[in-house]
Design an enzyme around this catalytic site. Sequence first.
Site, PDB file in Angstrom:
ATOM      1  N   SER A   1     -28.610 -11.339  -8.034  1.00  0.00           N
ATOM      2  CA  SER A   1     -27.413 -11.267  -7.197  1.00  0.00           C
ATOM      3  C   SER A   1     -27.134  -9.838  -6.725  1.00  0.00           C
ATOM      4  CB  SER A   1     -26.204 -11.831  -7.949  1.00  0.00           C
ATOM      5  OG  SER A   1     -25.997 -11.148  -9.175  1.00  0.00           O
TER       6      SER A   1
ATOM      7  N   HIS B   1     -39.846 -11.295  -8.377  1.00  0.00           N
ATOM      8  CA  HIS B   1     -41.028 -11.537  -9.213  1.00  0.00           C
ATOM      9  C   HIS B   1     -41.493 -12.985  -9.179  1.00  0.00           C
ATOM     10  CE1 HIS B   1     -39.131 -13.754 -12.575  1.00  0.00           C
ATOM     11  NE2 HIS B   1     -38.045 -13.127 -12.176  1.00  0.00           N
TER      12      HIS B   1
ATOM     13  N   THR C   1     -18.656  -2.453  -8.565  1.00  0.00           N
ATOM     14  CA  THR C   1     -19.207  -3.305  -7.505  1.00  0.00           C
ATOM     15  C   THR C   1     -19.516  -4.701  -8.028  1.00  0.00           C
ATOM     16  OG1 THR C   1     -21.372  -2.338  -8.038  1.00  0.00           O
ATOM     17  CG2 THR C   1     -20.248  -1.479  -6.097  1.00  0.00           C
TER      18      THR C   1
ATOM     19  N   ALA D   1     -21.302  -8.165  -6.833  1.00  0.00           N
ATOM     20  CA  ALA D   1     -22.321  -8.492  -5.836  1.00  0.00           C
ATOM     21  C   ALA D   1     -21.753  -9.286  -4.665  1.00  0.00           C
ATOM     22  CB  ALA D   1     -23.460  -9.265  -6.501  1.00  0.00           C
TER      23      ALA D   1
ATOM     24  N   LYS E   1     -19.236   0.396 -20.382  1.00  0.00           N
ATOM     25  CA  LYS E   1     -18.182  -0.451 -19.804  1.00  0.00           C
ATOM     26  C   LYS E   1     -18.498  -1.926 -19.998  1.00  0.00           C
ATOM     27  CE  LYS E   1     -20.382  -1.997 -15.956  1.00  0.00           C
ATOM     28  NZ  LYS E   1     -20.363  -3.335 -15.325  1.00  0.00           N
TER      29      LYS E   1
ATOM     30  N   ASN F   1     -19.632 -10.154 -18.141  1.00  0.00           N
ATOM     31  CA  ASN F   1     -19.329  -9.642 -19.479  1.00  0.00           C
ATOM     32  C   ASN F   1     -17.932 -10.063 -19.922  1.00  0.00           C
ATOM     33  OD1 ASN F   1     -21.780  -7.887 -19.988  1.00  0.00           O
ATOM     34  ND2 ASN F   1     -21.078  -7.040 -18.051  1.00  0.00           N
TER      35      ASN F   1
END
Length: 334
Positions: A14, A35, A140, A142, A194, A259
């Site tokens: 993302s 990949h 940021t 995504a 963070k 997170n």
Amino acid sequence: MDSAVALSVLGAGSYGTALAISLARQGQPVLLWGHDPQQVARLQQDRCNQEFLPDVPFPDSLQMTDDLAYAVSASRDLLVVVPSHVFGEVLLRIKPFMRPDTRVAWATKGLEPEHGRLLGDVAKEILGEQIPLAVLSGPTFARELAAGMPTAIAIAGTDEQFTSDMSALMHCGKSLRVYTNPDFIGLQIGGAVKNVIAIGAGLSDGLGFGANARTALITRGLVELQRLGLSLGADAKTFMGMAGLGDLVLTCTDNQSRNRRFGLALGQGKTVEQAMTEIGQVVEGYRNTKEVHVLAARQNVEMPICEQIYQILYQGKSAQDAALALLGRDQKGE
């Protein structure tokens, strides 16, 4: 830039896709490497990332490839956007294909698995001290970046010209503002710690502790982040900027953060495995917690919030007991 491709972005998740879109939207010829050949084929066919960013079509100047050798050799400048636990592996893979003038930046946030080293140290060890390096960090998400919503980030590096070039390349007056920062160490620390504090913020909210507790955790978490950074030679001012306070507040307070959502699920009683499944994407903070634990021990830095999160994730401690342990610490000055 020295080639037809202004930048090769390595990593089609993302965030990598969002950065590639942001660059290509300015008319820059950008190459995005993934990949997985099947995923790349879908990206080429759909002209969007249906899995992560289905509402954002690719600009015409954005092209995709699953050929790593081509992606690395097509541009002087590379932007690595892969999970931190495969960062070193990807650098080992790209090294044979690098041009003599290759410069490498990354937007990966984290530390080296198991050993807790800075990714900059990993890059220098694998690629050599002479390769210009840079790191992007800041608040940021995504989806917002890809959609062209106003965003600001910071960049620091080992080579002033490379840092300046990357800043100019990525800066977009309509949506993306890029600040240069001389603190190569501080930007890396901010992006890793963070993630751990954001898990804690989610845990706190999942337990129903409210806004007071969340704000206290963010504030003291910033102290821990700064404490670790200073022990490594970072500049204290960095942690009041985009890669410190900015990224910390964003990640701790908005549910776009994986997170934070991971911590929220844990606080609501889910197991680590259940929370991971619920998120469905890489939760960098899970591994970062162990890495920060290792680094803090090596630096002899006290990080009580990060330590309690480590004990929850890796030693089976209950979130309630961790909260009591933090609240029951000896009184001290702020």
